[in-house]
Scaffold this motif. Structure first.
Motif, PDB file in Angstrom:
ATOM      1  N   UNK A   1      54.444  22.993  67.047  1.00 14.53           N
ATOM      2  CA  UNK A   1      54.251  21.569  67.336  1.00 14.53           C
ATOM      3  C   UNK A   1      55.582  20.831  67.433  1.00 14.53           C
ATOM      4  N   UNK A   2      55.612  19.784  68.233  1.00 14.27           N
ATOM      5  CA  UNK A   2      56.761  18.877  68.246  1.00 14.27           C
ATOM      6  C   UNK A   2      56.664  17.928  67.058  1.00 14.27           C
ATOM      7  N   UNK A   3      57.816  17.514  66.562  1.00 16.23           N
ATOM      8  CA  UNK A   3      57.872  16.522  65.487  1.00 16.23           C
ATOM      9  C   UNK A   3      58.732  15.355  65.968  1.00 16.23           C
ATOM     10  N   UNK A   4      58.226  14.147  65.834  1.00 13.70           N
ATOM     11  CA  UNK A   4      59.025  12.964  66.167  1.00 13.70           C
ATOM     12  C   UNK A   4      59.485  12.318  64.870  1.00 13.70           C
ATOM     13  N   UNK A   5      60.797  12.301  64.676  1.00 14.20           N
ATOM     14  CA  UNK A   5      61.389  11.691  63.480  1.00 14.20           C
ATOM     15  C   UNK A   5      61.972  10.341  63.878  1.00 14.20           C
ATOM     16  N   UNK A   6      61.335   9.274  63.434  1.00 17.34           N
ATOM     17  CA  UNK A   6      61.786   7.923  63.761  1.00 17.34           C
ATOM     18  C   UNK A   6      62.640   7.445  62.592  1.00 17.34           C
ATOM     19  N   UNK A   7      63.906   7.191  62.869  1.00 13.93           N
ATOM     20  CA  UNK A   7      64.861   6.960  61.775  1.00 13.93           C
ATOM     21  C   UNK A   7      65.695   5.688  61.954  1.00 13.93           C
ATOM     22  N   UNK A   8      65.046   4.532  61.836  1.00  9.01           N
ATOM     23  CA  UNK A   8      65.844   3.290  61.893  1.00  9.01           C
ATOM     24  C   UNK A   8      66.494   2.957  60.546  1.00  9.01           C
ATOM     25  N   UNK A   9      65.915   3.501  59.464  1.00  7.27           N
ATOM     26  CA  UNK A   9      66.285   3.023  58.123  1.00  7.27           C
ATOM     27  C   UNK A   9      67.068   4.042  57.302  1.00  7.27           C
ATOM     28  N   UNK A  10      67.306   5.215  57.884  1.00 13.36           N
ATOM     29  CA  UNK A  10      67.981   6.281  57.132  1.00 13.36           C
ATOM     30  C   UNK A  10      69.378   5.901  56.676  1.00 13.36           C
ATOM     31  N   UNK A  11      69.927   4.834  57.259  1.00 14.02           N
ATOM     32  CA  UNK A  11      71.268   4.400  56.873  1.00 14.02           C
ATOM     33  C   UNK A  11      71.261   3.533  55.614  1.00 14.02           C
ATOM     34  N   UNK A  12      70.072   3.100  55.222  1.00 16.16           N
ATOM     35  CA  UNK A  12      69.961   2.172  54.082  1.00 16.16           C
ATOM     36  C   UNK A  12      69.254   2.808  52.902  1.00 16.16           C
ATOM     37  N   UNK A  13      69.952   3.610  52.157  1.00 13.73           N
ATOM     38  CA  UNK A  13      69.383   4.162  50.940  1.00 13.73           C
ATOM     39  C   UNK A  13      70.088   3.476  49.775  1.00 13.73           C
ATOM     40  N   UNK A  14      69.293   2.798  48.932  1.00 13.25           N
ATOM     41  CA  UNK A  14      69.874   1.977  47.869  1.00 13.25           C
ATOM     42  C   UNK A  14      70.101   2.763  46.575  1.00 13.25           C
ATOM     43  N   UNK A  15      69.269   3.778  46.384  1.00 15.41           N
ATOM     44  CA  UNK A  15      69.300   4.479  45.108  1.00 15.41           C
ATOM     45  C   UNK A  15      69.880   5.876  45.307  1.00 15.41           C
ATOM     46  N   UNK A  16      70.105   6.546  44.210  1.00  9.36           N
ATOM     47  CA  UNK A  16      70.758   7.845  44.273  1.00  9.36           C
ATOM     48  C   UNK A  16      69.738   8.955  44.547  1.00  9.36           C
ATOM     49  N   UNK A  17      69.267   9.014  45.798  1.00  9.81           N
ATOM     50  CA  UNK A  17      68.304  10.068  46.147  1.00  9.81           C
ATOM     51  C   UNK A  17      68.856  10.876  47.324  1.00  9.81           C
ATOM     52  N   UNK A  18      68.357  12.091  47.442  1.00  8.33           N
ATOM     53  CA  UNK A  18      68.814  12.956  48.528  1.00  8.33           C
ATOM     54  C   UNK A  18      67.921  12.775  49.750  1.00  8.33           C
ATOM     55  N   UNK A  19      68.544  12.596  50.897  1.00  3.60           N
ATOM     56  CA  UNK A  19      67.773  12.462  52.134  1.00  3.60           C
ATOM     57  C   UNK A  19      68.376  13.382  53.206  1.00  3.60           C
ATOM     58  N   UNK A  20      67.619  14.363  53.620  1.00  3.56           N
ATOM     59  CA  UNK A  20      68.066  15.247  54.696  1.00  3.56           C
ATOM     60  C   UNK A  20      67.237  14.947  55.931  1.00  3.56           C
ATOM     61  N   UNK A  21      67.910  14.608  57.048  1.00  2.00           N
ATOM     62  CA  UNK A  21      67.151  14.350  58.276  1.00  2.00           C
ATOM     63  C   UNK A  21      66.355  15.600  58.673  1.00  2.00           C
ATOM     64  N   UNK A  22      65.125  15.417  59.106  1.00  2.00           N
ATOM     65  CA  UNK A  22      64.331  16.525  59.636  1.00  2.00           C
ATOM     66  C   UNK A  22      65.099  17.217  60.755  1.00  2.00           C
ATOM     67  N   UNK A  23      65.751  16.420  61.598  1.00  2.00           N
ATOM     68  CA  UNK A  23      66.478  16.981  62.741  1.00  2.00           C
ATOM     69  C   UNK A  23      67.604  17.909  62.268  1.00  2.00           C
ATOM     70  N   UNK A  24      68.147  17.632  61.087  1.00  2.00           N
ATOM     71  CA  UNK A  24      69.209  18.472  60.543  1.00  2.00           C
ATOM     72  C   UNK A  24      68.667  19.828  60.094  1.00  2.00           C
ATOM     73  N   UNK A  25      67.361  19.878  59.862  1.00  2.00           N
ATOM     74  CA  UNK A  25      66.725  21.126  59.402  1.00  2.00           C
ATOM     75  C   UNK A  25      66.088  21.889  60.560  1.00  2.00           C
TER      76      UNK A  25
END
Lengths: 400, 400
Positions: free
Chosen positions: A203-227
């Protein structure tokens, strides 16, 4: 003239955006948590003015002429590098520049959706994506969320079921980071699980990422596209929240064959994204204006989120709950079931002078989410956040 | 991934623009009469730079924020006045700003065309209009032209026939002034006749008017919209040829109910036309930059048209004929029937270093116009016009 005889059948599926209607009220004495607008103080106005002078002097008429549908080549290259800084491998050939992310959503519908095609999304999900796809009349299948994002074990089960029924699933649409409307961020293990499911079912996956630049807390975020190892993730992002929404600049990062299809479909819409605007973004990235702007925005929006969470805690009556987002622009509120937030909106605006977006429209099925609402915490001032949430609490109290 | 399983049926009707493909060659040693590009020396570069500084200083963040889908209110007002200067009665409520005229064409398809809807057009007609509508699978009915424009007596007969067959005619599409691709201008009596036919049959008329500002000779041109008494003319125009195409600014003037439909359909495409660009156009109109630019462009393009006509006269072999346009950007050439201009193009480019747009694509039906081509006379320099037409004549001679 009687237009009703002439309009196409699909016009019956066009819905006015409630958010856009709300924008019209935002200028009055109403405090609006409705629109998804950035705080205008985050626009690098002076730098854009300097860049604009430079671009017109340096690139001259090239910035005022028609351009290639895929985008200005130097910008495509720069956006590939920007994607790389977020862990995504891409070259200029993997990039197309669009008139905001909204155009990319429309292009997805245009390229993939026939009547009864299936799109799987988080539920609730981004209202304007639903709006742009509805004219193509797909079947929308919503996957419930919890505070770790889309429940991928439900996704797995649903995909299995849909496949067994012979459904034509076109793509899985997700806003994995600081989701619109809930503010929830999908955990990394869920992300990996989602990609496994996509891989196993081709299947295709659409990753909509307008907000990935705004993480306020200390959490890990890996873009789906990076995987993404097999070119199945179509990544969407935008300059609207990190540079300026009025320039209407978005982009897609995807497999080269997909980019060619996007370009073919885009030609008929507007030939190319405005050339001047693309040069402004190019220089904004080259000079690091955007890269320097992001931490400043994060700082501001973290404080605004905190202000809204504090106000909600202080003023909301019992029985009202809300998400605690680690990023983005929105808080998602649930009120007791007896309240229909769409019905309450008129009174909230007319009597209490406060606006929000009723939550039902973000849902995949009619009738869902009648007791929910989306609050934007980025546009209003700190004072407006405090006063507005107090007003909203008073409105809710009237309806309890 | 195998995309073919996933693409929507409509993608089979998407065609790459040959003109856009040609644009890619224009930078090499090939002289291109292909694109419909303005002469970049007509862009008021310095004034746009001054306006841009002023706009960012005066309107500030307002110019960088999201805006209303219909357009910046002051610009809608200014465009209504600009239309009035061309004989068209309108208020701001009759105007919507689009991402180039191309977006307006797409919106027409989206709002009006179902499978088998009928669109009546001049034949040949504007290639990108056909391109944007084909995905909606209408039936296109072409009306032949002569040197006075669309043959309205044939139109009358065709409309009668179509009505008798129960066809659902959605609109008549015309580029009445300095048509693309032929350069022909419809006479005023034909315009009145066309409107009579529309009136009698209760049809919409789409008047596409990018070139109405460029009339080189002493002829009378009355906009169809200026003659419209019942709100049935949808008028399209653009800043691309009188200000800058890279800003991607077009507009529609129509009945208010139609504008509301356009706005509803546009929301899903891109929310709003870039705000900054709209303010640039607003100031361009307010300061009279555009109004002063037009006579300058007319002067230049008249000379370029004359240069191309002179070169055609000097170099073309017998059996080649062409139109003598009173305005616009194009000359339409017919070569002897034995030549297929699409087949000739590769040789023309590779061996003779000259490009044009083969005429067949502008036609409504497959197989028509194989011995025609469109030449643009505005983009190339005077020297290129002379050398390029000589090269083209040589290429034609090889194929005779």
């Amino acid at each position: 003239m009687d237009l009703s005889k002439l309009l196409a059948e699909r016009t019956a599926y066009m819905r006015a955006s409630e958010i856009r209607e709300l924008l019209k009220w935002a200028t009055a004495d109403v405090i609006s948590f409705g629109g998804g607008m950035p705080d205008p103080s985050t626009f690098p106005l002076e730098e854009i003015a300097r860049i604009s002078s430079y671009v017109l002097e340096t690139y001259g008429n090239k910035a005022l002429q028609y351009g290639q549908t895929e985008g200005v080549p130097e910008l495509r290259d720069e956006l590939a590098k920007f994607a790389a800084s977020n862990g995504i491998k891409a070259t200029a050939d993997n990039v197309i520049v669009t008139v905001g992310s909204q155009e990319a959503l429309e292009l997805l519908g245009r390229l993939f959706l026939d009547e009864r095609s299936v799109v799987v999304t988080e539920n609730p999900t981004y209202i304007a994506a639903l709006q742009s796809w509805r004219v193509y009349r797909p079947k929308l299948v919503g996957i419930p969320m919890d505070d770790r994002g889309m429940r991928t074990e439900v996704l797995e089960e649903q995909v299995r079921k849909l496949k067994a029924e012979g459904a034509r699933i076109k793509f899985i649409y997700t806003v994995p980071t600081a989701q619109n409307p809930t503010g929830v961020t999908m955990t990394d293990d869920r992300r990996r699980h989602l990609l496994e499911i996509a891989e196993q079912n081709d299947l295709l996956v659409v990753e909509d990422d307008p907000y990935g630049y705004f993480i306020f807390d200390n959490i890990s975020v890996t873009r789906l596209k990076a995987l993404d190892k097999s070119g199945r993730v179509i990544y969407l992002s935008t300059a609207s929240k990190i540079f300026s929404p009025g320039l209407r600049l978005g982009w897609v990062v995807a497999d080269q064959e997909l980019i060619r299809w996007f370009a073919l479909a885009k030609q008929a819409l507007n030939l190319n994204t405005p050339t001047l605007n693309q040069y402004l973004l190019l220089e904004g990235l080259r000079r690091g204006v955007i890269q320097r702007n992001i931490p400043r925005i994060v700082e501001l929006y973290r404080k605004k989120r905190d202000a809204m969470l504090t106000a909600l805690e202080a003023y909301m009556p019992k029985g009202v709950s809300w998400t605690k987002p680690s990023g983005g622009m929105f808080i998602w509120v649930k009120v007791p079931e007896k309240i229909d937030t769409k019905e309450m909106l008129n009174v909230a605006i007319a009597k209490y002078k406060v606006a929000y977006v009723p939550g039902h429209g973000f849902h995949v099925n009619e009738g869902e989410g009648r007791n929910t609402m989306r609050l934007n915490f980025t546009y209003s001032s700190f004072e407006q956040i405090d006063v507005g949430i107090k007003r909203l609490a008073d409105a809710i109290r009237e309806f309890l």
